[in-house]
Design a protein around this motif. Structure first.
Motif, PDB file in Angstrom:
ATOM      1  N   ASN A  93       0.818  -1.218   0.000  1.00 15.11           N
ATOM      2  CA  ASN A  93       0.000   0.000   0.000  1.00 15.11           C
ATOM      3  C   ASN A  93       0.849   1.263   0.000  1.00 15.11           C
ATOM      4  N   ARG A 135      -1.498  -7.809 -12.595  1.00 16.54           N
ATOM      5  CA  ARG A 135      -0.940  -6.825 -11.666  1.00 16.54           C
ATOM      6  C   ARG A 135      -2.071  -5.970 -11.109  1.00 16.54           C
ATOM      7  N   ASN A 136      -1.777  -5.229 -10.058  1.00 16.99           N
ATOM      8  CA  ASN A 136      -2.785  -4.319  -9.516  1.00 16.99           C
ATOM      9  C   ASN A 136      -2.830  -3.040 -10.354  1.00 16.99           C
ATOM     10  N   GLU A 189      -2.129  -0.061  -9.579  1.00 18.33           N
ATOM     11  CA  GLU A 189      -0.985   0.824  -9.353  1.00 18.33           C
ATOM     12  C   GLU A 189       0.291   0.311 -10.011  1.00 18.33           C
ATOM     13  N   LEU A 246      -9.631  -5.423 -15.691  1.00 19.94           N
ATOM     14  CA  LEU A 246      -8.251  -5.849 -15.905  1.00 19.94           C
ATOM     15  C   LEU A 246      -7.836  -5.629 -17.359  1.00 19.94           C
ATOM     16  N   LEU A 259      -4.879  -7.975  -2.202  1.00 23.03           N
ATOM     17  CA  LEU A 259      -3.914  -7.156  -2.930  1.00 23.03           C
ATOM     18  C   LEU A 259      -4.084  -7.299  -4.437  1.00 23.03           C
ATOM     19  N   LEU A 260      -4.695  -8.398  -4.875  1.00 16.57           N
ATOM     20  CA  LEU A 260      -5.048  -8.594  -6.275  1.00 16.57           C
ATOM     21  C   LEU A 260      -6.493  -9.071  -6.349  1.00 16.57           C
ATOM     22  N   PRO A 261      -7.206  -8.718  -7.408  1.00 13.31           N
ATOM     23  CA  PRO A 261      -8.605  -9.128  -7.531  1.00 13.31           C
ATOM     24  C   PRO A 261      -8.751 -10.559  -8.026  1.00 13.31           C
ATOM     25  N   CYS A 308      -4.374 -12.880  -3.849  1.00 10.48           N
ATOM     26  CA  CYS A 308      -5.809 -12.749  -4.102  1.00 10.48           C
ATOM     27  C   CYS A 308      -6.604 -12.864  -2.815  1.00 10.48           C
ATOM     28  N   GLN A 355      -3.964  -4.646 -17.061  1.00  8.16           N
ATOM     29  CA  GLN A 355      -3.450  -5.327 -15.876  1.00  8.16           C
ATOM     30  C   GLN A 355      -3.224  -6.820 -16.078  1.00  8.16           C
TER      31      GLN A 355
END
Length: 219
Positions: free
Chosen positions: A80, A183-184, A186, A149, A100-102, A96, A154
């Protein structure tokens, strides 16, 4: 770039990752026990790695218990704050589960453990040969998340034929849209099912894993 590798009970690819980073990529590596919390020796220019394996025996959902390890609270905070995080195989599942990842990883469509070389590619890259070894690698997410995504760029890796073409037979687990890695938003947290650390040495006859680390900006 310095690397920290988190070791959970049941991790079995942590030493593979350490060997690849230290000996094949000449990186400084710190092994991190999951019950510890201290990441003060790392800056946001460094990378924390969640390796493959069977954390806590995968007795619930894969990665669901590991998500609550003390170290993961620090990893979440590190991410973060902009620190780089890479999750491979079981590590992807943990990312996941931790949010932190969807999305999530489900059992392979074949209902069999898959262990073999596969090919993956970026949207505009050449196919890379990278090993997989998993029983729960089928990436799943809602249609809205999948479109997000796609639209955000992503999806970093997709399964493909050795010639780079997308086809159903090249997808080893039935992952939606042939997703092998994401990836996220960000761009500092990455998760993938294939094992780049198993393809970084000429002694293994394959160095495509080095290209993976470079493509992700983790070299």
């Amino acid at each position: 770039m310095k690397y920290g590798i988190v070791v959970f009970p049941g991790s079995n690819c942590d030493r593979d990752m350490q060997d690849a980073l230290q000996h094949d990529m000449n990186k400084e590596v710190v092994m991190l026990w999951h019950k510890d919390k201290d990441l003060s020796m790392f800056s946001t220019d460094d990378c924390i790695v969640l390796p493959g394996g069977f954390s806590f025996g995968d007795y619930l959902r894969c990665g669901a218990i590991a998500r609550f390890s003390p170290m993961m609270q620090s990893v979440i905070q590190f991410a973060n704050q902009g620190g780089k995080v890479l999750g491979v195989c079981n590590g992807f599942q943990i990312l996941c589960e931790s949010g932190l990842l969807p999305g999530g990883l489900l059992g392979n469509a074949s209902r069999k453990f898959v262990c073999k070389n596969v090919h993956i590619r970026t949207a505009d890259g050449d196919p890379l040969q990278i090993p997989v070894a998993h029983g729960d690698g089928r990436y799943f997410a809602s249609l809205d998340v999948l479109d997000e995504l796609e639209n955000g760029g992503q999806i970093v890796f997709r399964y493909c034929h050795q010639n780079g073409k997308m086809e159903e037979l090249s997808n080893p687990n039935g992952a939606l849209r042939s997703i092998a890695g994401i990836r996220n938003a960000e761009g500092n947290v990455f998760g993938m099912m294939p094992h780049p650390e198993r393809a970084t040495s000429p002694l293994l006859g394959n160095t495509d894993g080095l290209k993976v680390f470079k493509l992700l900006g983790l070299n």
